[in-house]
Design a protein around this motif. Structure first.
Motif, PDB file in Angstrom:
ATOM      1  N   THR A   1      53.654  37.363  40.426  1.00 60.78           N
ATOM      2  CA  THR A   1      52.500  38.157  39.987  1.00 60.78           C
ATOM      3  C   THR A   1      52.123  37.899  38.540  1.00 60.78           C
ATOM      4  O   THR A   1      51.144  38.465  38.051  1.00 60.78           O
ATOM      5  CB  THR A   1      52.774  39.665  40.151  1.00 60.78           C
ATOM      6  N   VAL A   2      52.885  37.047  37.839  1.00 59.22           N
ATOM      7  CA  VAL A   2      52.689  36.825  36.406  1.00 59.22           C
ATOM      8  C   VAL A   2      51.763  35.635  36.177  1.00 59.22           C
ATOM      9  O   VAL A   2      52.002  34.539  36.697  1.00 59.22           O
ATOM     10  CB  VAL A   2      54.035  36.586  35.694  1.00 59.22           C
ATOM     11  N   TYR A   3      50.722  35.852  35.367  1.00 60.78           N
ATOM     12  CA  TYR A   3      49.734  34.810  35.104  1.00 60.78           C
ATOM     13  C   TYR A   3      49.380  34.733  33.627  1.00 60.78           C
ATOM     14  O   TYR A   3      49.312  35.758  32.936  1.00 60.78           O
ATOM     15  CB  TYR A   3      48.439  35.088  35.875  1.00 60.78           C
ATOM     16  N   GLU A   4      49.148  33.537  33.171  1.00 57.78           N
ATOM     17  CA  GLU A   4      48.466  33.334  31.894  1.00 57.78           C
ATOM     18  C   GLU A   4      47.001  33.711  32.109  1.00 57.78           C
ATOM     19  O   GLU A   4      46.493  33.658  33.223  1.00 57.78           O
ATOM     20  CB  GLU A   4      48.631  31.862  31.488  1.00 57.78           C
ATOM     21  N   LEU A   5      46.302  34.102  31.039  1.00 62.30           N
ATOM     22  CA  LEU A   5      44.962  34.676  31.175  1.00 62.30           C
ATOM     23  C   LEU A   5      43.991  33.794  31.953  1.00 62.30           C
ATOM     24  O   LEU A   5      43.293  34.273  32.854  1.00 62.30           O
ATOM     25  CB  LEU A   5      44.388  34.987  29.789  1.00 62.30           C
ATOM     26  N   SER A   6      43.915  32.508  31.618  1.00 58.92           N
ATOM     27  CA  SER A   6      42.943  31.650  32.296  1.00 58.92           C
ATOM     28  C   SER A   6      43.272  31.490  33.771  1.00 58.92           C
ATOM     29  O   SER A   6      42.374  31.387  34.612  1.00 58.92           O
ATOM     30  CB  SER A   6      42.857  30.278  31.608  1.00 58.92           C
ATOM     31  N   GLU A   7      44.552  31.485  34.122  1.00 58.57           N
ATOM     32  CA  GLU A   7      44.958  31.420  35.529  1.00 58.57           C
ATOM     33  C   GLU A   7      44.486  32.658  36.277  1.00 58.57           C
ATOM     34  O   GLU A   7      43.971  32.572  37.399  1.00 58.57           O
ATOM     35  CB  GLU A   7      46.476  31.339  35.646  1.00 58.57           C
ATOM     36  N   LEU A   8      44.700  33.811  35.667  1.00 58.38           N
ATOM     37  CA  LEU A   8      44.301  35.066  36.308  1.00 58.38           C
ATOM     38  C   LEU A   8      42.801  35.091  36.563  1.00 58.38           C
ATOM     39  O   LEU A   8      42.346  35.427  37.666  1.00 58.38           O
ATOM     40  CB  LEU A   8      44.699  36.253  35.439  1.00 58.38           C
ATOM     41  N   LEU A   9      42.027  34.711  35.546  1.00 61.19           N
ATOM     42  CA  LEU A   9      40.578  34.767  35.677  1.00 61.19           C
ATOM     43  C   LEU A   9      40.060  33.797  36.734  1.00 61.19           C
ATOM     44  O   LEU A   9      39.278  34.173  37.607  1.00 61.19           O
ATOM     45  CB  LEU A   9      39.924  34.468  34.323  1.00 61.19           C
ATOM     46  N   VAL A  10      40.501  32.551  36.667  1.00 59.51           N
ATOM     47  CA  VAL A  10      39.947  31.511  37.535  1.00 59.51           C
ATOM     48  C   VAL A  10      40.550  31.547  38.936  1.00 59.51           C
ATOM     49  O   VAL A  10      39.828  31.525  39.945  1.00 59.51           O
ATOM     50  CB  VAL A  10      40.145  30.117  36.908  1.00 59.51           C
ATOM     51  N   ASP A  11      41.869  31.616  39.027  1.00 59.69           N
ATOM     52  CA  ASP A  11      42.535  31.489  40.320  1.00 59.69           C
ATOM     53  C   ASP A  11      42.605  32.794  41.105  1.00 59.69           C
ATOM     54  O   ASP A  11      42.491  32.795  42.329  1.00 59.69           O
ATOM     55  CB  ASP A  11      43.957  30.953  40.141  1.00 59.69           C
ATOM     56  N   VAL A  12      42.835  33.906  40.397  1.00 58.74           N
ATOM     57  CA  VAL A  12      43.039  35.182  41.080  1.00 58.74           C
ATOM     58  C   VAL A  12      41.736  35.974  41.192  1.00 58.74           C
ATOM     59  O   VAL A  12      41.371  36.433  42.277  1.00 58.74           O
ATOM     60  CB  VAL A  12      44.117  36.023  40.361  1.00 58.74           C
ATOM     61  N   LEU A  13      41.039  36.109  40.081  1.00 59.28           N
ATOM     62  CA  LEU A  13      39.801  36.892  40.086  1.00 59.28           C
ATOM     63  C   LEU A  13      38.590  36.061  40.495  1.00 59.28           C
ATOM     64  O   LEU A  13      37.530  36.606  40.796  1.00 59.28           O
ATOM     65  CB  LEU A  13      39.576  37.516  38.707  1.00 59.28           C
TER      66      LEU A  13
END
Length: 246
Positions: free
Chosen positions: A109-121
């Motif tokens: 569940t742990v993401y760096e910011l750009s990963e969270l924005l692009v891949d998850v959101l």
């Protein structure tokens, strides 16, 4: 989504504005951001300098504090890399089966910011506005451990008003590397000199990166040379809007 902010020691101590920017950005996108007050260091400094058994309490604390969230975001490639790549190692070598299972539940569940924005959101255009000439430095841990690739650049390219220029020899290390800069100061300074030259060659007003540790190292050198080039974390540029240019 219910997202926990893992602020990291460096940001909490020296760059609280980065944490505020992450929160503002994610809330603007419609998500709930929580800051678990019990969070502590991820243990990267201890692990990297050979004190691996001493890392165990921090791994245990992280698994307890960040359990149950839809996602955990860290505005730091190095700390996100530590959790993702090395918490399992510490739990397996020095912990027990219960800890290993808890770590296994949290780590994905742990993401760096750009990963969270692009891949998850699933977003690249976050509604940002930043009318300045910017160049981007891909930090080593985000580049080589997390393999974030061009995600930060995709986010920056979608920022309205930005003049994004390519950084020559971008993938070369800036020379910081935590204790590396202390133990190998001459080599570190030589690497820094190369990085600063490339930054200046772009004519950028702002150097952007996803780790404030690297920005501190490069920014300190640029400041000593009185170049006039500023530094900003990726989150701060992405949180900027037309009504609030940072």
């Amino acid at each position: 989504m219910r997202i926990a902010l893992f602020i990291t020691c460096f940001n909490d101590t020296m760059f609280p504005r980065t944490g505020r920017a992450v929160t503002e950005l994610l809330e603007r996108l419609g998500h709930t951001v929580e800051f678990p007050q019990a969070q502590t260091c991820c243990g990267q400094m201890h692990f990297n300098t050979g004190y691996r058994p001493e890392t165990l309490p921090m791994v245990r604390r992280f698994a307890e504090v960040f359990a149950g969230y839809d996602a955990v975001v860290a505005p730091s490639g190095s700390c996100a890399g530590m959790v993702r790549d090395h918490h399992r190692v510490v739990a397996a070598q020095y912990g027990d089966a219960a800890l290993a299972e808890a770590v296994e539940q949290v780590v994905p569940t742990v993401y760096e910011l750009s990963e969270l924005l692009v891949d998850v959101l699933g977003v690249t255009d976050v509604g940002a506005y930043f009318p300045h000439r910017v160049t981007y430095h891909p930090t080593c841990h985000s580049l080589r451990m997390l393999r974030v690739g061009d995600r930060p650049l995709r986010l920056l390219r979608a920022v309205k008003g930005i003049d994004l220029v390519e950084l020559p020899d971008a993938e070369s290390c800036c020379g910081f590397g935590g204790t590396f800069a202390l133990k190998n100061a001459e080599v570190s300074n030589a690497m820094l000199a190369d990085k600063m030259r490339h930054v200046q060659d772009t004519g950028a007003e702002i150097l952007c990166a996803g780790d404030n540790s690297c920005l501190t190292h490069i920014g300190g050198g640029l400041s000593r040379l009185r170049t006039g080039v500023g530094t900003m974390h990726l989150a701060e540029i992405l949180a900027s809007t037309e009504g609030d240019v940072r």
